[in-house]
Design a protein around this motif. Structure first.
Motif, PDB file in Angstrom:
ATOM      1  N   UNK A  14       0.794  -1.223   0.000  1.00 26.21           N
ATOM      2  CA  UNK A  14       0.000   0.000   0.000  1.00 26.21           C
ATOM      3  C   UNK A  14       0.825   1.269   0.000  1.00 26.21           C
ATOM      4  N   UNK A  15       2.158   1.140  -0.036  1.00 25.43           N
ATOM      5  CA  UNK A  15       3.028   2.317  -0.104  1.00 25.43           C
ATOM      6  C   UNK A  15       4.184   2.043  -1.057  1.00 25.43           C
ATOM      7  N   UNK A  16       4.758   3.127  -1.597  1.00 23.50           N
ATOM      8  CA  UNK A  16       5.795   3.008  -2.626  1.00 23.50           C
ATOM      9  C   UNK A  16       6.820   4.127  -2.510  1.00 23.50           C
ATOM     10  N   UNK A  17       7.963   3.907  -3.124  1.00 20.10           N
ATOM     11  CA  UNK A  17       8.893   4.976  -3.485  1.00 20.10           C
ATOM     12  C   UNK A  17       9.169   4.786  -4.965  1.00 20.10           C
ATOM     13  N   UNK A  18       8.824   5.782  -5.748  1.00 19.53           N
ATOM     14  CA  UNK A  18       8.905   5.659  -7.205  1.00 19.53           C
ATOM     15  C   UNK A  18      10.323   5.828  -7.732  1.00 19.53           C
ATOM     16  N   UNK A  19      11.152   6.553  -7.007  1.00 16.84           N
ATOM     17  CA  UNK A  19      12.514   6.813  -7.475  1.00 16.84           C
ATOM     18  C   UNK A  19      13.518   6.484  -6.373  1.00 16.84           C
ATOM     19  N   UNK A  20      14.763   6.240  -6.753  1.00 13.04           N
ATOM     20  CA  UNK A  20      15.807   6.009  -5.735  1.00 13.04           C
ATOM     21  C   UNK A  20      16.067   7.285  -4.927  1.00 13.04           C
ATOM     22  N   UNK A  21      16.620   7.111  -3.722  1.00 13.54           N
ATOM     23  CA  UNK A  21      17.064   8.234  -2.916  1.00 13.54           C
ATOM     24  C   UNK A  21      15.991   8.883  -2.060  1.00 13.54           C
ATOM     25  N   UNK A  22      14.925   8.164  -1.745  1.00 23.30           N
ATOM     26  CA  UNK A  22      13.867   8.747  -0.920  1.00 23.30           C
ATOM     27  C   UNK A  22      13.958   8.246   0.520  1.00 23.30           C
ATOM     28  N   UNK A  23      13.622   9.155   1.444  1.00 26.38           N
ATOM     29  CA  UNK A  23      13.733   8.837   2.864  1.00 26.38           C
ATOM     30  C   UNK A  23      12.530   8.062   3.376  1.00 26.38           C
ATOM     31  N   UNK A  24      11.355   8.267   2.766  1.00 25.38           N
ATOM     32  CA  UNK A  24      10.186   7.551   3.260  1.00 25.38           C
ATOM     33  C   UNK A  24       9.255   7.151   2.118  1.00 25.38           C
ATOM     34  N   UNK A  25       8.481   6.112   2.380  1.00 29.76           N
ATOM     35  CA  UNK A  25       7.519   5.601   1.402  1.00 29.76           C
ATOM     36  C   UNK A  25       6.266   6.463   1.444  1.00 29.76           C
ATOM     37  N   UNK A  26       5.624   6.610   0.294  1.00 28.31           N
ATOM     38  CA  UNK A  26       4.381   7.365   0.181  1.00 28.31           C
ATOM     39  C   UNK A  26       3.218   6.396   0.027  1.00 28.31           C
ATOM     40  N   UNK A  27       2.087   6.711   0.649  1.00 33.11           N
ATOM     41  CA  UNK A  27       0.909   5.842   0.555  1.00 33.11           C
ATOM     42  C   UNK A  27       0.289   5.918  -0.846  1.00 33.11           C
ATOM     43  N   UNK A  28      -0.214   4.795  -1.316  1.00 34.78           N
ATOM     44  CA  UNK A  28      -0.948   4.749  -2.577  1.00 34.78           C
ATOM     45  C   UNK A  28      -2.273   5.481  -2.406  1.00 34.78           C
ATOM     46  N   UNK A  29      -2.750   6.086  -3.488  1.00 33.58           N
ATOM     47  CA  UNK A  29      -4.034   6.793  -3.484  1.00 33.58           C
ATOM     48  C   UNK A  29      -5.186   5.790  -3.376  1.00 33.58           C
ATOM     49  N   UNK A  30      -6.350   6.230  -2.894  1.00 34.46           N
ATOM     50  CA  UNK A  30      -7.527   5.350  -2.937  1.00 34.46           C
ATOM     51  C   UNK A  30      -7.761   4.849  -4.368  1.00 34.46           C
ATOM     52  N   UNK A  31      -8.221   3.610  -4.483  1.00 33.00           N
ATOM     53  CA  UNK A  31      -8.436   3.009  -5.802  1.00 33.00           C
ATOM     54  C   UNK A  31      -7.209   2.300  -6.345  1.00 33.00           C
ATOM     55  N   UNK A  32      -6.111   2.368  -5.573  1.00 32.15           N
ATOM     56  CA  UNK A  32      -4.865   1.709  -5.986  1.00 32.15           C
ATOM     57  C   UNK A  32      -4.264   0.966  -4.799  1.00 32.15           C
ATOM     58  N   UNK A  33      -3.281   0.122  -5.100  1.00 30.99           N
ATOM     59  CA  UNK A  33      -2.568  -0.621  -4.061  1.00 30.99           C
ATOM     60  C   UNK A  33      -1.191  -1.000  -4.587  1.00 30.99           C
ATOM     61  N   UNK A  34      -0.385  -1.606  -3.741  1.00 31.14           N
ATOM     62  CA  UNK A  34       0.936  -2.085  -4.151  1.00 31.14           C
ATOM     63  C   UNK A  34       1.353  -3.239  -3.253  1.00 31.14           C
ATOM     64  N   UNK A  35       2.305  -4.013  -3.729  1.00 32.19           N
ATOM     65  CA  UNK A  35       2.875  -5.091  -2.934  1.00 32.19           C
ATOM     66  C   UNK A  35       4.090  -4.601  -2.158  1.00 32.19           C
ATOM     67  N   UNK A  36       4.707  -5.471  -1.400  1.00 34.27           N
ATOM     68  CA  UNK A  36       5.911  -5.149  -0.629  1.00 34.27           C
ATOM     69  C   UNK A  36       7.026  -4.721  -1.578  1.00 34.27           C
ATOM     70  N   UNK A  37       7.722  -3.641  -1.242  1.00 39.64           N
ATOM     71  CA  UNK A  37       8.883  -3.202  -2.011  1.00 39.64           C
ATOM     72  C   UNK A  37       8.556  -2.661  -3.391  1.00 39.64           C
ATOM     73  N   UNK A  38       7.377  -2.114  -3.580  1.00 40.30           N
ATOM     74  CA  UNK A  38       6.963  -1.635  -4.899  1.00 40.30           C
ATOM     75  C   UNK A  38       7.444  -0.215  -5.169  1.00 40.30           C
ATOM     76  N   UNK A  39       7.646   0.066  -6.464  1.00 37.66           N
ATOM     77  CA  UNK A  39       8.014   1.409  -6.889  1.00 37.66           C
ATOM     78  C   UNK A  39       6.848   2.122  -7.565  1.00 37.66           C
ATOM     79  N   UNK A  40       5.685   1.456  -7.683  1.00 39.60           N
ATOM     80  CA  UNK A  40       4.504   2.081  -8.286  1.00 39.60           C
ATOM     81  C   UNK A  40       3.235   1.449  -7.716  1.00 39.60           C
ATOM     82  N   UNK A  41       2.191   2.255  -7.646  1.00 36.99           N
ATOM     83  CA  UNK A  41       0.878   1.759  -7.241  1.00 36.99           C
ATOM     84  C   UNK A  41       0.160   1.241  -8.481  1.00 36.99           C
TER      85      UNK A  41
END
Length: 169
Positions: free
Chosen positions: A48-75
C-alpha cells in the motif's frame, strides 16, 4: 569492517557496512524502499506504499483506488470488481455481492452481471444496501455489468410494457 558505522549518511541514503576506509560510502536508497539515513539498511515499502525513485527517505501511501505489494516502486489500479476506499491499502477488496466496480474504484457502486439497478441512488446508499438496490435480472432478459432498470436487454421475440418495467413477455 565494522558494522557500527557513524550515522553520516543523510535521509534517502544508506551506508555500505563493508567499507574499509573508516568513512561510510553512502548509496541512494533503491526505489521501493525507504532509508532514514545513518547506517541503517534500506527498508522495503510495506503493502500500500511506494517509493517511485531512488534516494527517498520515506515511502508514500498509494491513493484510494490503488494498491501495491511489498517493495513496490509504483501503485497499481484495483481490478474491476474490487475497490480500495482508503489511501495506503495493502490490497484491493472484492465488491460485496451483488455489486461490481470499474478499474481503480474507491467504492463499488453498480450492479454486477445478471443484476440490474432498480432505481438511481447515491453510490454510498447502493454500497450500504446492495440487495435493496440490485435485483436479479428478469428471466430471458440480458443484464451486463452496470445495467439499470431502463437498460435491461430485451432479446428478440420479447417485449416489455415500458422502460420502467422488469417484466418481459
Amino acid at each position: 569492517a565494522s558494522l557500527e558505522l557513524p550515522a553520516a549518511c543523510s535521509p534517502g541514503t544508506y551506508a555500505n557496512a563493508t567499507d574499509d576506509d573508516g568513512d561510510p560510502d553512502c548509496f541512494d536508497c533503491p526505489a521501493g524502499s525507504s532509508c532514514g539515513g545513518g547506517a541503517a539498511p534500506p527498508t522495503e515499502c510495506s503493502p500500500g506504499s511506494v517509493t517511485a525513485t531512488p534516494g527517498l527517505a520515506k515511502c508514500e501511501r498509494c491513493e484510494p483506488g490503488t494498491t501495491s505489494g511489498v517493495g513496490s516502486s509504483a501503485c497499481s489500479e484495483c481490478a474491476a470488481g474490487t475497490y480500495a476506499a482508503n489511501p495506503g491499502q495493502g490490497q484491493c477488496v472484492p465488491c460485496p455481492y451483488p455489486l461490481s466496480s470499474e478499474r481503480g474504484a474507491v467504492i463499488c457502486s453498480f450492479c454486477q452481471k445478471d443484476f440490474y439497478l432498480l432505481q438511481s441512488a447515491d453510490p454510498i446508499e447502493i454500497f450500504s444496501s446492495p440487495t435493496d438496490h440490485c435485483k436479479p435480472c428478469p428471466p430471458s432478459a440480458e443484464c451486463s455489468d452496470n445495467t439499470a432498470l431502463a437498460t435491461i436487454g430485451v432479446p428478440a421475440g420479447y417485449w416489455r410494457a415500458s422502460p420502467s418495467s422488469a417484466v418481459l413477455t
